[in-house]
Design a protein around this motif. Structure first.
Motif, PDB file in Angstrom:
ATOM      1  N   SER A  81      -7.244  -8.825 -15.407  1.00 35.66           N
ATOM      2  CA  SER A  81      -6.642  -7.927 -14.969  1.00 35.66           C
ATOM      3  C   SER A  81      -6.764  -6.580 -14.381  1.00 35.66           C
ATOM      4  O   SER A  81      -6.077  -5.874 -14.046  1.00 35.66           O
ATOM      5  N   ASN A  82      -8.315  -6.562 -14.082  1.00 31.14           N
ATOM      6  CA  ASN A  82      -9.203  -5.469 -13.137  1.00 31.14           C
ATOM      7  C   ASN A  82      -9.591  -5.979 -11.594  1.00 31.14           C
ATOM      8  O   ASN A  82      -9.469  -4.879 -10.942  1.00 31.14           O
ATOM      9  N   LEU A  83      -9.204  -6.673 -11.272  1.00 32.99           N
ATOM     10  CA  LEU A  83      -9.183  -7.755 -10.239  1.00 32.99           C
ATOM     11  C   LEU A  83      -8.171  -7.002  -8.728  1.00 32.99           C
ATOM     12  O   LEU A  83      -7.324  -6.345  -9.220  1.00 32.99           O
ATOM     13  N   GLN A  84      -9.405  -6.540  -8.091  1.00 37.65           N
ATOM     14  CA  GLN A  84      -8.874  -4.935  -6.998  1.00 37.65           C
ATOM     15  C   GLN A  84      -9.299  -6.253  -5.710  1.00 37.65           C
ATOM     16  O   GLN A  84      -7.953  -5.744  -5.064  1.00 37.65           O
ATOM     17  N   LYS A  85     -10.268  -7.038  -5.485  1.00 32.39           N
ATOM     18  CA  LYS A  85      -9.992  -7.412  -4.692  1.00 32.39           C
ATOM     19  C   LYS A  85     -10.720  -9.266  -4.680  1.00 32.39           C
ATOM     20  O   LYS A  85     -11.325  -9.561  -5.892  1.00 32.39           O
ATOM     21  N   THR A 103       1.312  -9.860 -10.647  1.00 36.62           N
ATOM     22  CA  THR A 103       1.410  -9.573 -11.431  1.00 36.62           C
ATOM     23  C   THR A 103      -0.056  -8.091 -11.462  1.00 36.62           C
ATOM     24  O   THR A 103      -0.342  -8.089 -13.006  1.00 36.62           O
ATOM     25  N   LEU A 104      -0.544  -8.386 -11.084  1.00 36.74           N
ATOM     26  CA  LEU A 104      -2.952  -7.675 -11.128  1.00 36.74           C
ATOM     27  C   LEU A 104      -2.035  -6.285  -9.979  1.00 36.74           C
ATOM     28  O   LEU A 104      -2.059  -6.163  -9.248  1.00 36.74           O
ATOM     29  N   THR A 105      -1.754  -5.472 -11.726  1.00 36.15           N
ATOM     30  CA  THR A 105      -1.861  -4.269 -10.403  1.00 36.15           C
ATOM     31  C   THR A 105      -2.512  -3.749 -10.026  1.00 36.15           C
ATOM     32  O   THR A 105      -2.221  -2.389  -9.495  1.00 36.15           O
ATOM     33  N   LYS A 106      -4.557  -3.444 -10.321  1.00 38.82           N
ATOM     34  CA  LYS A 106      -4.882  -3.253  -9.571  1.00 38.82           C
ATOM     35  C   LYS A 106      -5.252  -3.847  -7.866  1.00 38.82           C
ATOM     36  O   LYS A 106      -6.042  -2.944  -7.301  1.00 38.82           O
ATOM     37  N   LEU A 107      -4.395  -4.693  -8.237  1.00 35.58           N
ATOM     38  CA  LEU A 107      -5.460  -5.757  -7.154  1.00 35.58           C
ATOM     39  C   LEU A 107      -5.310  -5.397  -5.588  1.00 35.58           C
ATOM     40  O   LEU A 107      -3.275  -5.060  -5.500  1.00 35.58           O
ATOM     41  N   LYS A 108      -6.071  -4.900  -4.702  1.00 32.45           N
ATOM     42  CA  LYS A 108      -5.824  -4.354  -3.673  1.00 32.45           C
ATOM     43  C   LYS A 108      -5.578  -4.735  -2.273  1.00 32.45           C
ATOM     44  O   LYS A 108      -5.331  -4.992  -0.932  1.00 32.45           O
ATOM     45  N   THR A 109      -6.951  -5.826  -2.652  1.00 30.93           N
ATOM     46  CA  THR A 109      -6.764  -6.524  -1.379  1.00 30.93           C
ATOM     47  C   THR A 109      -7.070  -7.685  -1.196  1.00 30.93           C
ATOM     48  O   THR A 109      -7.625  -8.926  -1.791  1.00 30.93           O
ATOM     49  N   GLY A 128       7.717  -6.516  -3.322  1.00 33.45           N
ATOM     50  CA  GLY A 128       7.512  -6.247  -4.441  1.00 33.45           C
ATOM     51  C   GLY A 128       5.945  -5.812  -4.345  1.00 33.45           C
ATOM     52  O   GLY A 128       5.830  -5.347  -5.640  1.00 33.45           O
ATOM     53  N   ALA A 129       4.898  -6.535  -3.838  1.00 37.21           N
ATOM     54  CA  ALA A 129       3.738  -6.029  -3.862  1.00 37.21           C
ATOM     55  C   ALA A 129       3.176  -5.144  -4.009  1.00 37.21           C
ATOM     56  O   ALA A 129       3.510  -3.996  -2.860  1.00 37.21           O
ATOM     57  N   LYS A 130       1.795  -4.450  -4.549  1.00 41.82           N
ATOM     58  CA  LYS A 130       1.300  -3.472  -4.098  1.00 41.82           C
ATOM     59  C   LYS A 130       0.208  -3.361  -3.377  1.00 41.82           C
ATOM     60  O   LYS A 130      -0.995  -2.750  -3.730  1.00 41.82           O
ATOM     61  N   PHE A 131      -0.243  -4.490  -3.402  1.00 39.94           N
ATOM     62  CA  PHE A 131      -1.443  -4.422  -2.081  1.00 39.94           C
ATOM     63  C   PHE A 131      -1.347  -3.710  -1.034  1.00 39.94           C
ATOM     64  O   PHE A 131      -0.571  -3.258  -0.508  1.00 39.94           O
ATOM     65  N   TYR A 153       6.820  -4.534   5.928  1.00 39.83           N
ATOM     66  CA  TYR A 153       6.047  -3.973   4.985  1.00 39.83           C
ATOM     67  C   TYR A 153       4.783  -3.219   5.876  1.00 39.83           C
ATOM     68  O   TYR A 153       3.697  -3.316   5.506  1.00 39.83           O
ATOM     69  N   PRO A 154       5.293  -1.803   6.357  1.00 35.37           N
ATOM     70  CA  PRO A 154       4.477  -1.198   6.848  1.00 35.37           C
ATOM     71  C   PRO A 154       2.999  -0.152   6.015  1.00 35.37           C
ATOM     72  O   PRO A 154       1.771  -0.152   6.427  1.00 35.37           O
ATOM     73  N   GLU A 155       3.153  -0.536   4.476  1.00 38.35           N
ATOM     74  CA  GLU A 155       2.247  -0.300   3.448  1.00 38.35           C
ATOM     75  C   GLU A 155       1.223  -0.839   3.002  1.00 38.35           C
ATOM     76  O   GLU A 155       0.443  -0.379   3.053  1.00 38.35           O
ATOM     77  N   ILE A 156       1.459  -2.098   3.612  1.00 35.75           N
ATOM     78  CA  ILE A 156       0.459  -3.145   3.686  1.00 35.75           C
ATOM     79  C   ILE A 156      -0.759  -3.754   5.021  1.00 35.75           C
ATOM     80  O   ILE A 156       0.664  -3.351   5.893  1.00 35.75           O
ATOM     81  N   ASN A 157      -1.963  -3.412   4.477  1.00 40.16           N
ATOM     82  CA  ASN A 157      -2.495  -3.798   6.203  1.00 40.16           C
ATOM     83  C   ASN A 157      -2.597  -4.924   6.467  1.00 40.16           C
ATOM     84  O   ASN A 157      -3.092  -5.565   5.336  1.00 40.16           O
ATOM     85  N   ILE A 158      -1.293  -5.575   6.962  1.00 36.51           N
ATOM     86  CA  ILE A 158      -2.086  -7.003   7.180  1.00 36.51           C
ATOM     87  C   ILE A 158      -2.410  -7.968   8.233  1.00 36.51           C
ATOM     88  O   ILE A 158      -2.516  -7.281   9.140  1.00 36.51           O
ATOM     89  N   ILE A 159      -3.431  -8.210   8.030  1.00 37.21           N
ATOM     90  CA  ILE A 159      -4.472  -8.610   9.258  1.00 37.21           C
ATOM     91  C   ILE A 159      -4.000 -10.457   9.699  1.00 37.21           C
ATOM     92  O   ILE A 159      -4.531 -11.267   8.231  1.00 37.21           O
ATOM     93  N   VAL A 160      -3.652 -10.875  10.507  1.00 37.21           N
ATOM     94  CA  VAL A 160      -3.357 -11.761  10.979  1.00 37.21           C
ATOM     95  C   VAL A 160      -4.624 -13.093  11.973  1.00 37.21           C
ATOM     96  O   VAL A 160      -4.661 -12.530  12.419  1.00 37.21           O
ATOM     97  N   GLY A 161      -5.134 -14.055  11.363  1.00 41.12           N
ATOM     98  CA  GLY A 161      -7.142 -14.308  12.233  1.00 41.12           C
ATOM     99  C   GLY A 161      -7.063 -15.491  11.290  1.00 41.12           C
ATOM    100  O   GLY A 161      -7.041 -15.181   9.361  1.00 41.12           O
TER     101      GLY A 161
END
Length: 177
Positions: A81-85, A103-109, A128-131, A153-161
């Motif tokens: 539940s505390n997974l961030q990455k 559903t993992l609210t702390k997941l950022k990366t 709906g993702a908070k990534f 989704y400008p608030e998410i840094n999406i790296i394609v590669g």
């Protein structure tokens, strides 16, 4: 009110969770946050992941790149539940089931390079993702096809590669048998 835990040097040892194909370490001395790296997909054993349920709230970084995962493995990961990455590059999961990561609210990366999807599936995944940051690379959809979704989704840094070499070569500490 949550108080930030001070450094704790009496943390339990993590030896029982380590194996030749999985390293489990505290992020730094005195931290109760745990980082887990799985190696060599050919030797993947779900038992090693299942064992981590004992320390599930401590795990903040999980690297399972190249592991042959199924939804059963994902069920275990979703207990952290505390997974961030999380790195699930080339893990064989499909993007539909990966929507549950939201559903993992702390997941950022989140890294899901080498998992195939089209624009529509990717849009649903992000909805709906908070990534904060998502690394993707799909055979089915290149940067061009994903541009519209990325713009949405400008608030998410999406790296394609293909970021496959990123942080893979972490050598586990040698152990004396």
């Amino acid at each position: 009110a949550s108080q930030k835990a001070s450094l704790n040097f009496n943390l339990p040892g993590l030896e029982e969770f380590n194996s030749d194909y999985c390293s489990v370490n505290y992020l730094f001395n005195g931290s109760d946050e745990v980082e887990v790296n799985f190696f060599q997909g050919a030797n993947y054993d779900r038992a090693n992941l299942k064992r981590l349920e004992k320390i599930k709230s401590g795990i903040v970084n999980l690297n399972m790149q190249g592991m042959p995962l199924t939804n059963e493995d994902l069920d275990i990961i979703l207990q952290f539940s505390n997974l961030q990455k999380v790195n699930l590059n080339s893990s064989g999961l499909d993007i539909g089931s990966l929507e549950r990561l939201k559903t993992l609210t702390k997941l950022k990366t989140v890294s899901i390079s080498g998992i195939d999807f089209d624009e529509t599936e990717f849009d649903k995944f992000l909805d709906g993702a908070k990534f904060a940051s998502v690394n993707v690379w799909s055979q089915k959809a290149g940067k061009k096809q994903l541009e519209k979704v990325i713009a949405k989704y400008p608030e998410i840094n999406i790296i394609v590669g293909d970021n496959m070499e990123d942080e893979v070569m972490k050598i586990s500490n040698p152990t004396i048998a």
